[in-house]
Design an enzyme around this catalytic site. Structure first.
Site, PDB file in Angstrom:
ATOM      1  N   ASP A  16       0.866  -1.179   0.000  1.00 28.64           N
ATOM      2  CA  ASP A  16       0.000   0.000   0.000  1.00 28.64           C
ATOM      3  C   ASP A  16       0.910   1.238   0.000  1.00 28.64           C
ATOM      4  O   ASP A  16       2.099   1.145   0.291  1.00 28.64           O
ATOM      5  CB  ASP A  16      -0.892  -0.032   1.243  1.00 28.64           C
ATOM      6  CG  ASP A  16      -1.768   1.200   1.382  1.00 28.64           C
ATOM      7  OD1 ASP A  16      -2.362   1.620   0.376  1.00 28.64           O
ATOM      8  OD2 ASP A  16      -1.820   1.758   2.494  1.00 28.64           O
ATOM      9  N   ASP A  18      -0.280   5.142   0.930  1.00 27.70           N
ATOM     10  CA  ASP A  18      -0.578   6.123   1.981  1.00 27.70           C
ATOM     11  C   ASP A  18      -0.638   5.450   3.345  1.00 27.70           C
ATOM     12  O   ASP A  18      -1.442   4.544   3.576  1.00 27.70           O
ATOM     13  CB  ASP A  18      -1.911   6.817   1.690  1.00 27.70           C
ATOM     14  CG  ASP A  18      -1.874   7.599   0.387  1.00 27.70           C
ATOM     15  OD1 ASP A  18      -1.693   8.812   0.432  1.00 27.70           O
ATOM     16  OD2 ASP A  18      -1.997   6.963  -0.688  1.00 27.70           O
ATOM     17  N   ASP A 194      -2.019  -0.410   5.896  1.00 20.50           N
ATOM     18  CA  ASP A 194      -2.187   0.267   7.182  1.00 20.50           C
ATOM     19  C   ASP A 194      -3.615   0.487   7.643  1.00 20.50           C
ATOM     20  O   ASP A 194      -3.829   0.829   8.798  1.00 20.50           O
ATOM     21  CB  ASP A 194      -1.503   1.643   7.134  1.00 20.50           C
ATOM     22  CG  ASP A 194      -2.283   2.633   6.290  1.00 20.50           C
ATOM     23  OD1 ASP A 194      -2.476   2.368   5.079  1.00 20.50           O
ATOM     24  OD2 ASP A 194      -2.730   3.658   6.833  1.00 20.50           O
TER      25      ASP A 194
END
Length: 255
Positions: A16, A18, A194
């Site tokens: 991922d 961001d 996240d």
């Protein structure tokens, strides 16, 4: 489970952006990836023979800009558009009338919610409220209302964002699709993410007996955890020196 670069040919890596490879920012366009992180991604991609992909809610164009001059396999817009190592792109587009209706309704709604922002990705729509957290409940209710009107859509919450995306699209399905193609096929998947948008990816990777890594705090089905973006950067750098996955950057089991 131990993972080291001498055995990199056995693994496929999925990241991922961001909150994982890059710190979160007030606006999506303010996010950057440090040059040394891009260099380490390039080195890792070379070590694993190209079996490294970005898996993000961002569009292909945004992801390419973030990692330029690299050109990597991608699962963009949560997998609504994917690009394999050969550069072939597949898209899961919304019907034109659905996209037009949603655009009009969301633009009107956002105009009334000062500080919020609509990001139109073509096949998905992100409602950002990082600058106006007091609108969270209203935005969540709006997204749920529109999803009930358009059953082909589903609501995907994230960090200070709520997205409307095609129901069949998620990061888990995107990872599985890439894992069926060379050079990913036959390898063990490793996925770092996240937030809630990554949970489907963790679930699918767990089912494939891979390695799922949650970055930051919060409930997760991920098997392992890194504390923050800086820890991801350290893990990546240390992995390239020959450290095992468990040893690099204090990766710890998630209880």
């Amino acid at each position: 489970m131990k993972l080291s670069l001498p055995n990199a040919a056995h693994y496929a890596f999925f990241f991922d952006i961001d909150g994982t490879l890059a710190p979160l920012a007030a606006q999506p366009e303010d996010v950057t990836i440090a040059p040394e992180v891009r260099e380490n991604l390039e080195r890792l991609a070379a070590r694993c023979e190209g079996a490294l992909a970005l898996v993000s809610g961002r569009t292909i164009q945004q992801l390419d800009a973030l990692v330029a001059p690299l050109t990597l396999p991608l699962a963009a817009v949560h997998g609504a558009e994917c690009r394999n190592l050969q550069g072939e792109i597949t898209r899961n587009a919304l019907p034109a009338d659905t996209a037009a209706s949603l655009t009009a309704e969301l633009e009107r709604a956002v105009d009334l919610l000062a500080g919020s922002r609509l990001e139109n990705k073509g096949m998905a729509f992100a409602l950002h409220y990082r600058q106006a957290p007091w609108h969270q409940r209203t935005i969540e209710q709006l997204a749920q209302f529109l999803a009930s009107r358009f059953p082909e859509l589903v609501v995907q919450p994230g960090k200070c964002v709520v997205e409307l995306k095609p129901r069949t699209v998620n990061k888990g399905a995107a990872i599985e699709t890439l894992m069926q193609q060379p050079p990913f096929a036959g390898r063990t998947p490793v996925f770092l993410g996240d937030d809630d948008t990554d949970e489907a990816g963790f679930q699918r990777v767990n089912a494939m007996k891979g390695i799922s890594v949650k970055v930051g705090e919060g409930k997760s089905v991920a098997q392992q955890r890194l504390t923050d973006v800086d820890a991801v950067h350290r893990w990546l750098a240390q992995l390239l020196t020959g450290s095992s996955l468990q040893d690099a950057a204090a990766l710890r089991s998630h209880n």
